[in-house]
Design a protein around this motif. Structure first.
Motif, PDB file in Angstrom:
ATOM      1  N   GLU A 236      83.406  31.550  43.937  1.00 33.44           N
ATOM      2  CA  GLU A 236      84.739  31.431  43.514  1.00 33.44           C
ATOM      3  C   GLU A 236      85.579  32.606  43.571  1.00 33.44           C
ATOM      4  O   GLU A 236      85.279  33.686  42.872  1.00 33.44           O
ATOM      5  CB  GLU A 236      84.876  30.645  42.161  1.00 33.44           C
ATOM      6  N   PRO A 237      87.086  32.607  43.751  1.00 30.54           N
ATOM      7  CA  PRO A 237      87.731  33.739  43.800  1.00 30.54           C
ATOM      8  C   PRO A 237      87.900  34.623  42.525  1.00 30.54           C
ATOM      9  O   PRO A 237      87.823  35.684  42.271  1.00 30.54           O
ATOM     10  CB  PRO A 237      89.229  33.387  44.292  1.00 30.54           C
ATOM     11  N   ALA A 238      87.901  33.593  41.463  1.00 31.62           N
ATOM     12  CA  ALA A 238      88.309  34.190  39.921  1.00 31.62           C
ATOM     13  C   ALA A 238      87.012  34.807  39.747  1.00 31.62           C
ATOM     14  O   ALA A 238      87.071  35.924  38.848  1.00 31.62           O
ATOM     15  CB  ALA A 238      88.547  33.126  39.228  1.00 31.62           C
ATOM     16  N   ALA A 239      85.561  34.251  39.984  1.00 29.77           N
ATOM     17  CA  ALA A 239      84.514  34.917  39.537  1.00 29.77           C
ATOM     18  C   ALA A 239      84.319  36.108  40.352  1.00 29.77           C
ATOM     19  O   ALA A 239      83.895  37.222  39.793  1.00 29.77           O
ATOM     20  CB  ALA A 239      83.344  34.008  39.876  1.00 29.77           C
ATOM     21  N   PHE A 240      84.446  36.377  41.535  1.00 29.04           N
ATOM     22  CA  PHE A 240      84.506  37.515  42.443  1.00 29.04           C
ATOM     23  C   PHE A 240      85.543  38.662  41.678  1.00 29.04           C
ATOM     24  O   PHE A 240      85.312  39.958  41.845  1.00 29.04           O
ATOM     25  CB  PHE A 240      84.800  37.297  43.879  1.00 29.04           C
ATOM     26  N   ARG A 245      86.188  43.715  38.343  1.00 32.22           N
ATOM     27  CA  ARG A 245      86.825  44.223  37.290  1.00 32.22           C
ATOM     28  C   ARG A 245      85.767  44.820  36.554  1.00 32.22           C
ATOM     29  O   ARG A 245      85.742  46.020  35.847  1.00 32.22           O
ATOM     30  CB  ARG A 245      87.491  43.337  36.534  1.00 32.22           C
ATOM     31  N   PHE A 246      84.603  44.115  36.343  1.00 33.86           N
ATOM     32  CA  PHE A 246      83.584  44.664  35.778  1.00 33.86           C
ATOM     33  C   PHE A 246      83.153  45.794  36.247  1.00 33.86           C
ATOM     34  O   PHE A 246      82.588  47.137  35.888  1.00 33.86           O
ATOM     35  CB  PHE A 246      82.301  43.723  35.499  1.00 33.86           C
ATOM     36  N   VAL A 247      82.674  45.984  37.673  1.00 36.03           N
ATOM     37  CA  VAL A 247      82.064  46.849  38.354  1.00 36.03           C
ATOM     38  C   VAL A 247      83.035  48.191  38.053  1.00 36.03           C
ATOM     39  O   VAL A 247      82.299  49.574  38.058  1.00 36.03           O
ATOM     40  CB  VAL A 247      82.039  46.518  39.829  1.00 36.03           C
ATOM     41  N   TYR A 248      84.403  48.221  38.111  1.00 36.55           N
ATOM     42  CA  TYR A 248      85.334  49.346  37.896  1.00 36.55           C
ATOM     43  C   TYR A 248      85.387  49.907  36.561  1.00 36.55           C
ATOM     44  O   TYR A 248      85.724  51.002  36.427  1.00 36.55           O
ATOM     45  CB  TYR A 248      86.483  48.906  38.550  1.00 36.55           C
ATOM     46  N   TRP A 252      83.542  43.936  29.613  1.00 35.29           N
ATOM     47  CA  TRP A 252      83.573  42.336  29.570  1.00 35.29           C
ATOM     48  C   TRP A 252      85.082  41.787  30.530  1.00 35.29           C
ATOM     49  O   TRP A 252      86.084  42.134  30.056  1.00 35.29           O
ATOM     50  CB  TRP A 252      83.697  41.606  28.462  1.00 35.29           C
ATOM     51  N   PRO A 253      84.943  41.307  31.542  1.00 27.82           N
ATOM     52  CA  PRO A 253      86.157  41.055  32.453  1.00 27.82           C
ATOM     53  C   PRO A 253      86.745  39.721  31.975  1.00 27.82           C
ATOM     54  O   PRO A 253      87.857  39.372  32.781  1.00 27.82           O
ATOM     55  CB  PRO A 253      85.453  41.205  33.822  1.00 27.82           C
ATOM     56  N   LEU A 254      86.450  38.891  31.421  1.00 27.58           N
ATOM     57  CA  LEU A 254      87.145  37.646  31.093  1.00 27.58           C
ATOM     58  C   LEU A 254      87.610  37.636  29.533  1.00 27.58           C
ATOM     59  O   LEU A 254      87.276  38.377  28.643  1.00 27.58           O
ATOM     60  CB  LEU A 254      86.103  36.648  31.182  1.00 27.58           C
ATOM     61  N   ALA A 255      88.663  36.727  29.291  1.00 29.75           N
ATOM     62  CA  ALA A 255      89.231  36.611  28.099  1.00 29.75           C
ATOM     63  C   ALA A 255      88.740  35.705  27.409  1.00 29.75           C
ATOM     64  O   ALA A 255      88.631  34.566  27.967  1.00 29.75           O
ATOM     65  CB  ALA A 255      90.872  36.363  28.511  1.00 29.75           C
ATOM     66  N   GLY A 256      88.263  35.804  26.163  1.00 26.22           N
ATOM     67  CA  GLY A 256      87.861  34.775  25.398  1.00 26.22           C
ATOM     68  C   GLY A 256      86.279  34.524  25.766  1.00 26.22           C
ATOM     69  O   GLY A 256      85.686  34.960  26.678  1.00 26.22           O
ATOM     70  N   VAL A 257      85.815  33.125  25.372  1.00 27.96           N
ATOM     71  CA  VAL A 257      84.633  32.725  25.714  1.00 27.96           C
ATOM     72  C   VAL A 257      84.798  31.101  26.577  1.00 27.96           C
ATOM     73  O   VAL A 257      85.158  30.165  25.828  1.00 27.96           O
ATOM     74  CB  VAL A 257      83.594  32.301  24.406  1.00 27.96           C
ATOM     75  N   THR A 262      82.284  31.607  32.620  1.00 27.94           N
ATOM     76  CA  THR A 262      81.185  32.596  32.399  1.00 27.94           C
ATOM     77  C   THR A 262      79.903  32.018  33.225  1.00 27.94           C
ATOM     78  O   THR A 262      79.305  33.027  33.736  1.00 27.94           O
ATOM     79  CB  THR A 262      80.625  32.649  30.753  1.00 27.94           C
ATOM     80  N   VAL A 263      79.753  30.910  33.424  1.00 26.00           N
ATOM     81  CA  VAL A 263      78.746  30.360  34.231  1.00 26.00           C
ATOM     82  C   VAL A 263      78.896  30.655  35.506  1.00 26.00           C
ATOM     83  O   VAL A 263      77.894  31.367  36.279  1.00 26.00           O
ATOM     84  CB  VAL A 263      78.553  28.787  33.960  1.00 26.00           C
ATOM     85  N   ARG A 264      80.088  30.655  36.095  1.00 25.81           N
ATOM     86  CA  ARG A 264      80.429  31.177  37.439  1.00 25.81           C
ATOM     87  C   ARG A 264      80.110  32.575  37.625  1.00 25.81           C
ATOM     88  O   ARG A 264      79.748  33.048  38.603  1.00 25.81           O
ATOM     89  CB  ARG A 264      81.670  30.663  37.894  1.00 25.81           C
ATOM     90  N   LEU A 265      80.466  33.442  36.577  1.00 24.47           N
ATOM     91  CA  LEU A 265      80.511  34.933  36.871  1.00 24.47           C
ATOM     92  C   LEU A 265      78.715  35.147  36.502  1.00 24.47           C
ATOM     93  O   LEU A 265      78.396  36.205  37.226  1.00 24.47           O
ATOM     94  CB  LEU A 265      81.147  35.515  35.670  1.00 24.47           C
ATOM     95  N   LEU A 266      78.017  34.477  35.734  1.00 26.03           N
ATOM     96  CA  LEU A 266      76.766  34.687  35.736  1.00 26.03           C
ATOM     97  C   LEU A 266      75.956  34.550  37.041  1.00 26.03           C
ATOM     98  O   LEU A 266      75.140  35.203  37.336  1.00 26.03           O
ATOM     99  CB  LEU A 266      76.012  33.885  34.712  1.00 26.03           C
ATOM    100  N   SER A 267      76.502  33.332  38.032  1.00 19.27           N
ATOM    101  CA  SER A 267      75.693  33.348  39.215  1.00 19.27           C
ATOM    102  C   SER A 267      76.277  34.348  40.115  1.00 19.27           C
ATOM    103  O   SER A 267      75.267  35.010  40.701  1.00 19.27           O
ATOM    104  CB  SER A 267      76.468  31.958  39.742  1.00 19.27           C
TER     105      SER A 267
END
Length: 374
Positions: A236-240, A245-248, A252-257, A262-267
């Protein structure tokens, strides 16, 4: 025998914050609306804490990535090697108070002669500026826009031993900030990705240095490609965007939990071999396990071989206080379909151990006494 007392020395460092406020009136806003990205107007210079500053306003945004927004920035005019200041930029409403339409967050920034400005790329949506003048949130008064800048800078008074010179102030590492700026502006980018209709510009060398998958793809057969944009499917665009953001920034690139995000980012992290990000996702998901999502999180942990998260989910589900609600949740059937019998057997084994332990404790109690379970 006489003794002499040891010599005593002392020093003192006193930090006093000095705050100044400057109102920048942009008269004739309608005449500069449509200037074009990157063009701006500037306030006059003003002084706070012994340093000179000015405000710049970009009616059509700092660059093309700010489409639909006006940008603003606080700029440093002095020549000191390092000046740290807290600041906020806000729009003044018709009632004379800060308007909620603009981002008035208080920020902290290190200013130097080579890094003079702190940018608010999405300061305010342009559509909100054109709201009817009768609106209670309106910021336009007779075609005049007022930007309020509040700056707090330190004044230092030091008293120290005469033989010691002034201490050297070393700022904290800022590499992640500079790389984040490169990503945000897309300057000198040499690769682009199309993800779900959105385009992300990046830099091959940075991606290759951080991810073995990007290294193989971008510095391998794709190195000489002339394709303007690479299509990415299954992310998904938001996960990419969060992954980049993490690569650069390596943070942690997301706000809160947000469990779903987070599941999509893990994938995505697992797909591109970003082990540190994958473990960070495991940690965040561990914090967010509850009755409603435990089965879904366990299925994701099983799919991406997240052993620590998997064990935590099994322990949570097998607990007598949560087993029933989890079994009744919608995600448990999906878990069985996705993982087969292996996970179910492990959960049942944990349940058996828990109840066996409980039974042994019960048998040791005197008749008439009751054990309270959890």
């Amino acid at each position: 025998m006489s003794t002499k007392s040891a010599a005593r020395t002392s020093s003192r460092n006193v930090w006093e914050g000095i705050t100044g406020t400057h109102d920048f009136e942009v008269v004739g806003y309608s005449l500069i609306d449509g200037f074009g990205a990157g063009r701006h107007v500037c306030s006059g210079d003003f002084s706070v804490a012994g340093h000179d500053w000015y405000v710049a306003f970009y009616p059509d945004g700092l660059d093309q990535d700010c489409a639909g927004y006006a940008s603003a920035c606080l700029a440093y005019r002095g020549k000191e090697r390092l000046v740290r200041a807290k600041y906020s930029l806000s729009l003044v409403g018709r009632d004379g108070r800060a308007s909620p339409l603009a981002d008035d967050t208080v920020r902290s920034h290190y200013f130097t002669p080579t890094s003079r400005s702190a940018d608010l790329l999405r300061f305010v949506e342009k559509s909100k500026l054109s709201s009817p003048s009768s609106s209670s949130y309106s910021c336009l008064d007779d075609d005049t826009l007022t930007i309020r800048c509040v700056v707090t800078g330190p004044r230092v008074e030091s008293v120290a031993p005469a033989e010691r010179g002034p201490r050297v102030t070393v700022p904290p590492p800022s590499l992640h900030e500079h790389l984040a700026r490169m990503l945000r502006y897309g300057r000198v980018s040499d690769v682009a990705f199309r993800v779900g209709g959105r385009v992300f510009r990046a830099h091959r060398c940075v991606l290759a240095a951080r991810s073995p998958v990007f290294d193989a793809e971008l510095l391998g057969p794709m190195m000489e490609t002339t394709a303007p944009c690479f299509e990415i499917h299954g992310v998904e665009p938001a996960a990419f965007e969060a992954l980049l953001r993490f690569v650069y920034t390596d943070s942690w690139p997301l706000a809160g939990v947000d469990v779903a995000a987070t599941v999509r980012l893990l994938s995505a992290a697992d797909r591109y071999g970003l082990e540190r990000l994958r473990l960070m996702c495991e940690e965040k998901l561990h914090e967010g396990i509850d009755v409603d999502n435990a089965a879904d999180v366990l299925a994701m942990a099983e799919l991406h071989h997240c052993s620590q998260l998997r064990d935590a989910c099994v322990e949570f589900i097998a607990s007598p206080s949560t087993l029933g609600p989890v079994l009744a949740s919608n995600g448990f059937e999906d878990l069985i379909m996705a993982t087969g019998a292996s996970v179910t057997k492990e959960i049942l084994h944990k349940v058996s151990e828990s109840w066996s332990c409980h039974g042994n404790r019960n048998s040791s109690k005197k008749k008439g006494e009751k054990w309270q379970l959890y």
